[in-house]
Design an enzyme around this catalytic site. Structure first.
Site, PDB file in Angstrom:
ATOM      1  N   LYS A 168       0.808  -1.198   0.068  1.00 31.44           N
ATOM      2  CA  LYS A 168      -0.013  -0.005   0.076  1.00 31.44           C
ATOM      3  C   LYS A 168       0.840   1.376  -0.150  1.00 31.44           C
ATOM      4  O   LYS A 168       1.887   1.251   0.396  1.00 31.44           O
ATOM      5  CB  LYS A 168      -1.009  -0.114   1.252  1.00 31.44           C
ATOM      6  CG  LYS A 168      -2.001  -1.318   1.296  1.00 31.44           C
ATOM      7  CD  LYS A 168      -2.867  -0.913   0.386  1.00 31.44           C
ATOM      8  CE  LYS A 168      -3.817  -2.154   0.332  1.00 31.44           C
ATOM      9  NZ  LYS A 168      -4.920  -1.994  -0.716  1.00 31.44           N
ATOM     10  N   LYS A 170      -2.128   1.191  -2.952  1.00 30.47           N
ATOM     11  CA  LYS A 170      -2.164   0.110  -4.151  1.00 30.47           C
ATOM     12  C   LYS A 170      -1.462   0.700  -5.591  1.00 30.47           C
ATOM     13  O   LYS A 170      -0.950   0.154  -6.059  1.00 30.47           O
ATOM     14  CB  LYS A 170      -3.643  -0.172  -4.291  1.00 30.47           C
ATOM     15  CG  LYS A 170      -4.534   0.981  -4.802  1.00 30.47           C
ATOM     16  CD  LYS A 170      -5.612   0.376  -5.532  1.00 30.47           C
ATOM     17  CE  LYS A 170      -6.373  -0.470  -4.255  1.00 30.47           C
ATOM     18  NZ  LYS A 170      -7.687  -1.122  -4.848  1.00 30.47           N
ATOM     19  N   LYS A 193       1.933  -9.658  -1.300  1.00 29.49           N
ATOM     20  CA  LYS A 193       1.263  -9.866  -2.804  1.00 29.49           C
ATOM     21  C   LYS A 193       1.260  -8.286  -3.197  1.00 29.49           C
ATOM     22  O   LYS A 193       1.061  -7.268  -2.680  1.00 29.49           O
ATOM     23  CB  LYS A 193      -0.236 -10.467  -2.773  1.00 29.49           C
ATOM     24  CG  LYS A 193      -1.239  -9.529  -2.092  1.00 29.49           C
ATOM     25  CD  LYS A 193      -2.512  -9.927  -2.084  1.00 29.49           C
ATOM     26  CE  LYS A 193      -3.078  -9.640  -3.442  1.00 29.49           C
ATOM     27  NZ  LYS A 193      -3.686  -8.410  -3.683  1.00 29.49           N
ATOM     28  N   ASP A 195      -0.843  -5.445  -5.171  1.00 32.30           N
ATOM     29  CA  ASP A 195      -2.170  -5.316  -5.330  1.00 32.30           C
ATOM     30  C   ASP A 195      -2.550  -5.449  -6.694  1.00 32.30           C
ATOM     31  O   ASP A 195      -1.810  -5.604  -7.538  1.00 32.30           O
ATOM     32  CB  ASP A 195      -2.544  -3.942  -4.759  1.00 32.30           C
ATOM     33  CG  ASP A 195      -3.996  -3.706  -4.117  1.00 32.30           C
ATOM     34  OD1 ASP A 195      -4.803  -4.431  -4.339  1.00 32.30           O
ATOM     35  OD2 ASP A 195      -4.212  -2.972  -3.284  1.00 32.30           O
ATOM     36  N   GLU A 196      -3.956  -5.825  -6.916  1.00 36.75           N
ATOM     37  CA  GLU A 196      -4.232  -6.383  -8.213  1.00 36.75           C
ATOM     38  C   GLU A 196      -4.070  -5.238  -9.307  1.00 36.75           C
ATOM     39  O   GLU A 196      -3.845  -5.660 -10.549  1.00 36.75           O
ATOM     40  CB  GLU A 196      -5.560  -6.761  -8.422  1.00 36.75           C
ATOM     41  CG  GLU A 196      -6.564  -5.743  -7.984  1.00 36.75           C
ATOM     42  CD  GLU A 196      -7.047  -5.441  -6.580  1.00 36.75           C
ATOM     43  OE1 GLU A 196      -8.185  -4.721  -6.271  1.00 36.75           O
ATOM     44  OE2 GLU A 196      -6.314  -6.003  -5.878  1.00 36.75           O
ATOM     45  N   HIS A 289      -6.648 -13.856  -7.741  1.00 34.84           N
ATOM     46  CA  HIS A 289      -7.577 -12.899  -7.208  1.00 34.84           C
ATOM     47  C   HIS A 289      -8.710 -12.846  -7.963  1.00 34.84           C
ATOM     48  O   HIS A 289      -8.853 -12.975  -9.217  1.00 34.84           O
ATOM     49  CB  HIS A 289      -6.721 -11.539  -7.187  1.00 34.84           C
ATOM     50  CG  HIS A 289      -6.932 -10.465  -6.667  1.00 34.84           C
ATOM     51  ND1 HIS A 289      -8.015  -9.544  -7.026  1.00 34.84           N
ATOM     52  CD2 HIS A 289      -6.688  -9.886  -5.173  1.00 34.84           C
ATOM     53  CE1 HIS A 289      -8.305  -8.534  -6.004  1.00 34.84           C
ATOM     54  NE2 HIS A 289      -7.409  -9.039  -5.201  1.00 34.84           N
ATOM     55  N   ARG A 290      -9.920 -12.334  -7.308  1.00 34.05           N
ATOM     56  CA  ARG A 290     -11.141 -12.153  -7.776  1.00 34.05           C
ATOM     57  C   ARG A 290     -11.477 -10.663  -8.142  1.00 34.05           C
ATOM     58  O   ARG A 290     -12.951 -10.600  -8.122  1.00 34.05           O
ATOM     59  CB  ARG A 290     -12.109 -12.960  -7.149  1.00 34.05           C
ATOM     60  CG  ARG A 290     -12.224 -12.790  -5.616  1.00 34.05           C
ATOM     61  CD  ARG A 290     -12.929 -13.672  -4.936  1.00 34.05           C
ATOM     62  NE  ARG A 290     -13.338 -12.919  -3.809  1.00 34.05           N
ATOM     63  CZ  ARG A 290     -14.530 -13.511  -2.831  1.00 34.05           C
ATOM     64  NH1 ARG A 290     -15.214 -14.256  -3.008  1.00 34.05           N
ATOM     65  NH2 ARG A 290     -14.537 -12.785  -1.682  1.00 34.05           N
ATOM     66  N   HIS A 323      -8.773 -15.744  -3.116  1.00 33.57           N
ATOM     67  CA  HIS A 323      -9.406 -14.949  -2.142  1.00 33.57           C
ATOM     68  C   HIS A 323     -11.117 -15.183  -1.814  1.00 33.57           C
ATOM     69  O   HIS A 323     -11.603 -15.530  -2.491  1.00 33.57           O
ATOM     70  CB  HIS A 323      -9.398 -13.460  -2.580  1.00 33.57           C
ATOM     71  CG  HIS A 323      -7.877 -12.890  -2.527  1.00 33.57           C
ATOM     72  ND1 HIS A 323      -7.504 -11.953  -1.756  1.00 33.57           N
ATOM     73  CD2 HIS A 323      -6.846 -13.114  -3.518  1.00 33.57           C
ATOM     74  CE1 HIS A 323      -6.259 -11.564  -1.944  1.00 33.57           C
ATOM     75  NE2 HIS A 323      -5.806 -12.448  -2.982  1.00 33.57           N
ATOM     76  N   SER A 370      -8.807 -11.431   2.882  1.00 33.38           N
ATOM     77  CA  SER A 370      -8.055 -10.170   2.760  1.00 33.38           C
ATOM     78  C   SER A 370      -9.505  -9.138   2.533  1.00 33.38           C
ATOM     79  O   SER A 370     -10.370  -9.413   2.028  1.00 33.38           O
ATOM     80  CB  SER A 370      -7.371 -10.102   1.146  1.00 33.38           C
ATOM     81  OG  SER A 370      -6.882  -8.948   1.071  1.00 33.38           O
TER      82      SER A 370
END
Length: 461
Positions: A168, A170, A193, A195-196, A289-290, A323, A370
């Site tokens: 962070k 992000k 991880k 961030d997406e 990740h979704r 997730h 998360s």
């Protein structure tokens, strides 16, 4: 009014137990409501027709073999809007290269054209059953959480909580600050991880970021004497771009390549992206990740499918972890009963909302927790779930700690140990500084979850 096809595409005399025992059908349960003026069974039959061999009229090219692979409505309850359909496994597309099943074909049939039918108010998939033969024909995970536990030097069974975070903010960090943020967390935690949205932005190009992240990992490992893990986002529109990112990272990490996971945004990227990562990089932990899934999985959405269905499909596709939200304990939509999502993907057999599913030895998919989690919320979360064999990526819960990201990471670990010991969180905090300081870091949560904590811990405004 649609042509009534119930004489062909419905057989309410079929018994679910017989269909399961036969092992020749994938069964799918929906919540379905016809539009006003339409008969329930006729609409259900039309739904099954559009999901298999039929259309809205009879066609002259249909033969007896075609009718033998019709999807059949075998159960309806108009009052509860429950509809169940049996799909012969022969309906589903197979790979030319190896004969295996693919999720894209499954989705195309069971949740494809039926989502836009004029006689259907809504139809939402809530569960599905896969017979043993079909289970055998899906890839399933190549790696699982036991691989990560082994790297971390833990038992490969019940190895426990993996304390993780998301870098962070992000977006907006340049390469050096990004790597420094990773280093600061790794001094206290296990797993980081992307961030997406983080990828190859012009201000943070992959080829500058990844070498610095690996250097940060090595420094943190040297300082702590502990192994560290990094999940890199390889999501991209193009197969070659995904592989270019993955191959570059593997080259950079070199002897520590086993500590590198690959994150794919499986909902927005689609099943092909998940399968690309699963098949091209079977030695890496595949992190699903979704992002975006709530557009259809939300309880407020009457169409599509549920978060439970999404997670169950991810195991078939080969996700090592996915997730699953926070089960009502974080900032994301959810409730305590969502623990059944975790149970379905981590166990070898489990009762779903409708069907009892056996996985016949397919490797498990790790629940990844998360979204608004911090050390104060974790004890209740673990109590609800009943175990701590999860990956938790707490962004704000780490970088929002009053002392440092490392202290935030340590507070997460201490929250797990508190729950594991069956200790009272307030009493545990008195002996564990980082956990105690989490109360001051997140006072809103502390006030809600632990009234009177200020007096008990000797903290005053």
């Amino acid at each position: 009014m649609a042509h009534d096809q119930s004489s062909r595409y419905a057989n309410l005399d079929l018994k679910e137990s017989d269909l399961i025992a036969g092992g020749k059908h994938i069964l799918v349960a929906y919540k379905m409501k016809p539009k006003a003026g339409y008969d329930y069974l006729a609409t259900a039959a039309h739904f099954a027709a559009e999901s298999s061999t039929g259309t809205n009229v009879e066609v002259s090219t249909t033969d007896d073999f075609t009718k033998g692979v019709d999807a059949l409505v075998y159960f309806i309850d108009e009052a509860t809007e429950d509809m169940r359909i049996a799909y012969p496994i022969e309906l589903f597309d197979r790979n030319v290269i190896d004969g295996r099943f693919m999720i894209v074909s499954f989705l195309t049939l069971v949740i494809g054209n039926n989502q836009g039918m004029g006689d259907v108010e809504y139809g939402k998939m809530i569960d599905f059953y896969v017979p043993e033969r079909a289970i055998q024909m899906f890839d399933g995970p190549a790696t699982d959480i036991s691989n990560l536990w082994r790297i971390l030097g833990r038992p490969i069974k019940d190895g426990g909580y993996i304390a993780g975070t998301i870098i962070k903010p992000k977006l907006g960090l340049r390469p050096e600050p990004f790597a420094q943020a990773a280093y600061q967390f790794w001094l206290g935690g296990d797993f980081i991880k992307n961030d997406e949205p983080q990828g190859n932005q012009v201000f943070a190009p992959v080829k500058k970021v990844i070498p610095l992240v690996y250097d940060a990992m090595k420094r943190a490992q040297d300082e702590t004497g502990e192994a560290k893990l990094f999940s890199m986002n390889i999501t991209a529109d193009d197969y070659h771009e995904m592989c270019a990112r993955a191959d570059f990272a593997l080259e950079v990490f070199g002897p520590d390549a086993d500590k590198l996971a690959f994150l794919v945004d499986g909902y927005v990227g689609g099943p092909g992206m998940v399968t690309t990562a699963r098949r091209q990089y079977p030695n890496q932990y595949l992190h699903y990740h979704r992002a975006g899934h709530g557009a259809i999985t939300s309880p407020s959405s009457k169409r599509g499918y549920t978060a439970f269905v999404l997670a169950k499909m991810s195991r078939l596709q080969g996700a090592s972890g996915i997730h699953v939200g926070t089960m009502g304990y974080g900032k994301m939509e959810g409730e305590g009963d969502d623990r059944n999502i975790a149970y379905m993907i981590e166990r070898d057999e489990c009762q779903g909302p409708v069907y009892f599913q056996k996985w016949y030895g397919m490797k498990p998919t790790t629940p990844i927790i998360s979204g608004g989690m911090n050390a104060l919320r974790l004890p209740g979360f673990f109590e609800n779930l009943g175990h701590g064999n999860v990956i938790n990526t707490a962004g704000g819960g780490s970088y929002g700690h009053i002392d440092s990201p490392a202290a935030g990471a340590k507070s997460l670990r201490q929250a797990y140990e508190c729950w594991k010991a069956g200790a009272d969180p307030i009493e545990y905090a008195k002996e564990h500084k980082e956990f105690a300081r989490a109360f001051e870091s997140f006072p809103g949560d502390a006030d809600k979850l632990f009234p009177g904590w200020r007096d008990k811990l000797g903290v005053h405004k």
